[in-house]
Design an enzyme around this catalytic site. Structure first.
Site, PDB file in Angstrom:
ATOM      1  N   LYS A  61       0.811  -1.220   0.000  1.00 47.80           N
ATOM      2  CA  LYS A  61       0.000   0.000   0.000  1.00 47.80           C
ATOM      3  C   LYS A  61       0.847   1.273   0.000  1.00 47.80           C
ATOM      4  O   LYS A  61       0.459   2.300   0.541  1.00 47.80           O
ATOM      5  CB  LYS A  61      -0.974   0.017   1.183  1.00 47.80           C
ATOM      6  CG  LYS A  61      -1.731  -1.279   1.410  1.00 47.80           C
ATOM      7  CD  LYS A  61      -2.363  -1.821   0.145  1.00 47.80           C
ATOM      8  CE  LYS A  61      -3.410  -0.897  -0.449  1.00 47.80           C
ATOM      9  NZ  LYS A  61      -3.953  -1.436  -1.746  1.00 47.80           N
ATOM     10  N   TRP A  95       1.159   1.772  -8.866  1.00 44.69           N
ATOM     11  CA  TRP A  95       1.375   3.045  -9.553  1.00 44.69           C
ATOM     12  C   TRP A  95       2.776   3.092 -10.158  1.00 44.69           C
ATOM     13  O   TRP A  95       2.963   3.334 -11.351  1.00 44.69           O
ATOM     14  CB  TRP A  95       1.164   4.157  -8.540  1.00 44.69           C
ATOM     15  CG  TRP A  95       1.091   5.549  -9.073  1.00 44.69           C
ATOM     16  CD1 TRP A  95       1.075   5.949 -10.385  1.00 44.69           C
ATOM     17  CD2 TRP A  95       1.007   6.729  -8.285  1.00 44.69           C
ATOM     18  NE1 TRP A  95       0.987   7.318 -10.458  1.00 44.69           N
ATOM     19  CE2 TRP A  95       0.942   7.816  -9.187  1.00 44.69           C
ATOM     20  CE3 TRP A  95       0.980   6.982  -6.911  1.00 44.69           C
ATOM     21  CZ2 TRP A  95       0.852   9.138  -8.746  1.00 44.69           C
ATOM     22  CZ3 TRP A  95       0.888   8.306  -6.479  1.00 44.69           C
ATOM     23  CH2 TRP A  95       0.826   9.364  -7.383  1.00 44.69           C
ATOM     24  N   HIS A 155       7.753  -7.282  -1.599  1.00 44.08           N
ATOM     25  CA  HIS A 155       7.501  -6.609  -0.327  1.00 44.08           C
ATOM     26  C   HIS A 155       8.492  -7.069   0.743  1.00 44.08           C
ATOM     27  O   HIS A 155       8.364  -6.699   1.914  1.00 44.08           O
ATOM     28  CB  HIS A 155       6.081  -6.899   0.165  1.00 44.08           C
ATOM     29  CG  HIS A 155       5.000  -6.296  -0.686  1.00 44.08           C
ATOM     30  ND1 HIS A 155       5.103  -5.046  -1.248  1.00 44.08           N
ATOM     31  CD2 HIS A 155       3.782  -6.790  -1.068  1.00 44.08           C
ATOM     32  CE1 HIS A 155       4.003  -4.780  -1.931  1.00 44.08           C
ATOM     33  NE2 HIS A 155       3.187  -5.817  -1.847  1.00 44.08           N
ATOM     34  N   ARG A 181       5.930   5.527   1.932  1.00 41.44           N
ATOM     35  CA  ARG A 181       4.711   6.336   2.089  1.00 41.44           C
ATOM     36  C   ARG A 181       4.469   6.586   3.567  1.00 41.44           C
ATOM     37  O   ARG A 181       4.879   5.786   4.417  1.00 41.44           O
ATOM     38  CB  ARG A 181       3.517   5.599   1.463  1.00 41.44           C
ATOM     39  CG  ARG A 181       2.217   6.370   1.457  1.00 41.44           C
ATOM     40  CD  ARG A 181       1.075   5.502   0.926  1.00 41.44           C
ATOM     41  NE  ARG A 181      -0.162   6.260   0.782  1.00 41.44           N
ATOM     42  CZ  ARG A 181      -1.332   5.735   0.445  1.00 41.44           C
ATOM     43  NH1 ARG A 181      -1.423   4.424   0.216  1.00 41.44           N
ATOM     44  NH2 ARG A 181      -2.413   6.492   0.342  1.00 41.44           N
ATOM     45  N   ARG A 216      -8.455   2.676  -4.005  1.00 36.47           N
ATOM     46  CA  ARG A 216      -9.558   3.134  -3.160  1.00 36.47           C
ATOM     47  C   ARG A 216      -9.723   4.651  -3.240  1.00 36.47           C
ATOM     48  O   ARG A 216     -10.741   5.162  -3.669  1.00 36.47           O
ATOM     49  CB  ARG A 216      -9.335   2.697  -1.705  1.00 36.47           C
ATOM     50  CG  ARG A 216     -10.503   2.983  -0.773  1.00 36.47           C
ATOM     51  CD  ARG A 216     -10.213   2.463   0.618  1.00 36.47           C
ATOM     52  NE  ARG A 216      -9.139   3.188   1.270  1.00 36.47           N
ATOM     53  CZ  ARG A 216      -9.316   4.260   2.046  1.00 36.47           C
ATOM     54  NH1 ARG A 216     -10.544   4.720   2.253  1.00 36.47           N
ATOM     55  NH2 ARG A 216      -8.296   4.861   2.612  1.00 36.47           N
ATOM     56  N   LYS A 217      -8.686   5.391  -2.832  1.00 33.11           N
ATOM     57  CA  LYS A 217      -8.734   6.851  -2.884  1.00 33.11           C
ATOM     58  C   LYS A 217      -7.482   7.447  -3.510  1.00 33.11           C
ATOM     59  O   LYS A 217      -7.545   8.447  -4.216  1.00 33.11           O
ATOM     60  CB  LYS A 217      -8.915   7.439  -1.475  1.00 33.11           C
ATOM     61  CG  LYS A 217     -10.302   7.274  -0.889  1.00 33.11           C
ATOM     62  CD  LYS A 217     -10.404   8.047   0.417  1.00 33.11           C
ATOM     63  CE  LYS A 217     -11.824   8.012   0.967  1.00 33.11           C
ATOM     64  NZ  LYS A 217     -11.936   8.805   2.229  1.00 33.11           N
ATOM     65  N   GLY A 218      -6.321   6.862  -3.202  1.00 31.65           N
ATOM     66  CA  GLY A 218      -5.084   7.394  -3.728  1.00 31.65           C
ATOM     67  C   GLY A 218      -4.736   8.761  -3.181  1.00 31.65           C
ATOM     68  O   GLY A 218      -4.082   9.571  -3.850  1.00 31.65           O
TER      69      GLY A 218
END
Length: 294
Positions: A53, A58, A103, A125, A261-263
């Site tokens: 995540k 991307w 990962h 992130r 979902r939202k980014g």
């Protein structure tokens, strides 16, 4: 005494978890991880190394477009290149230069990566946003077993507690970041680029150019702009939903938003209580010896 994997399952993971070299991982990937270090790689392999995540889909799509030299989506999902879950014959079938994703932390990866000095890209992130996004994925996606229910059935409170303790699939987000931060010092001769999800959000064109130059595939400025636009949140979500083959995708609960979902950045503020945020900040400061930077 319980293992952290067992504690994670008690917190609400229906996905079977186990320990692998002090890491919490899904039981289903143990056969692959057991021979991970001896796997072969190619000199021109490019490894995209992220915690879940953190912008993996991307960045992977951007890198594939750069290699193609045009804003054209890949046929398959990112799962086709996910070395943590794909057998060697699947990975071997990918044409060079391969954009491979993982990962895992550095010490788990194939030794040949460091020996051959493959190019490595690490994307990080805000871990609070990661926690929220990971919670939604875990409660809406069926991992490893299509007939099973969601991978996590507990509450947000239980998930966040497990996340902070690292009792979740792929272990601690904090330790993952710390491990990758050490790569330049541990492997100074290995080409290494560290990026941040938030920078992609602020100026995608600039980051696309940075990625292209790092993997030695420079392109005209116009193509950087086209790639950044094609990989914008809405268009990339549409591509993943409507244009790609279903192969290598993992089923989601009906009605859920899927990987996209939202980014957004800062969505954690809608989920963390003040007490949860303060606890998170304290743990972060203990591990990183600095105040929470986001």
């Amino acid at each position: 005494m319980s293992t952290r994997a067992e504690e994670g399952m008690r917190a609400g993971f229906s996905l079977k978890l186990t320990m692998f070299e002090d890491m919490v991982v899904p039981c289903g990937i143990i056969p692959i991880l057991s021979s991970f270090r001896t796997r072969e790689v190619r000199d021109d392999d490019i490894f995209l190394c992220t915690y879940p995540k953190s912008g993996t889909h991307w960045t992977w799509e951007i890198l594939n477009m750069i290699v193609k030299g045009e804003a054209k989506y890949t046929e398959h999902w990112l799962g086709s290149s996910y070395i943590d879950q794909r057998n060697e014959d699947v990975i071997d079938a990918i044409a060079s230069p391969r954009i491979l994703t993982t990962h895992m932390i550095p010490r788990i990866l194939p030794r040949a990566i460091w020996e051959r000095k493959c190019r490595i890209i690490n994307v990080q992130r805000n871990p609070k946003d990661v926690a929220v996004s990971y919670f939604f994925q875990s409660t809406n996606q069926n991992w490893m077993n299509e007939s099973a229910g969601p991978s996590f059935t507990g509450s947000w409170d239980n998930f966040l507690d497990a996340f902070i303790k690292g009792n979740i699939p792929n272990d601690s987000a904090f330790d993952h970041t710390l491990s990758w931060n050490k790569v330049p010092g541990d492997y100074p001769d290995v080409p290494f680029l560290q990026l941040h999800y938030e920078d992609l959000k602020k100026n995608a064109v600039k980051v696309v150019k940075q990625l292209a130059e790092f993997i030695l595939h420079p392109l005209p400025d116009k193509v950087y702009e086209e790639i950044a636009e094609a990989c914008g949140f809405t268009k990339l979500k549409h591509a993943h939903t409507c244009l790609k083959t279903p192969m290598f995708s993992t089923p989601w609960k009906e009605g859920s938003p899927g990987h996209f979902r939202k980014g957004e950045t800062g969505d954690w503020k809608h989920w963390f209580t003040v007490a949860q945020s303060e606890r998170f900040d304290r743990i972060y400061q203990q591990k990183f010896h600095r105040t929470f930077p986001y």
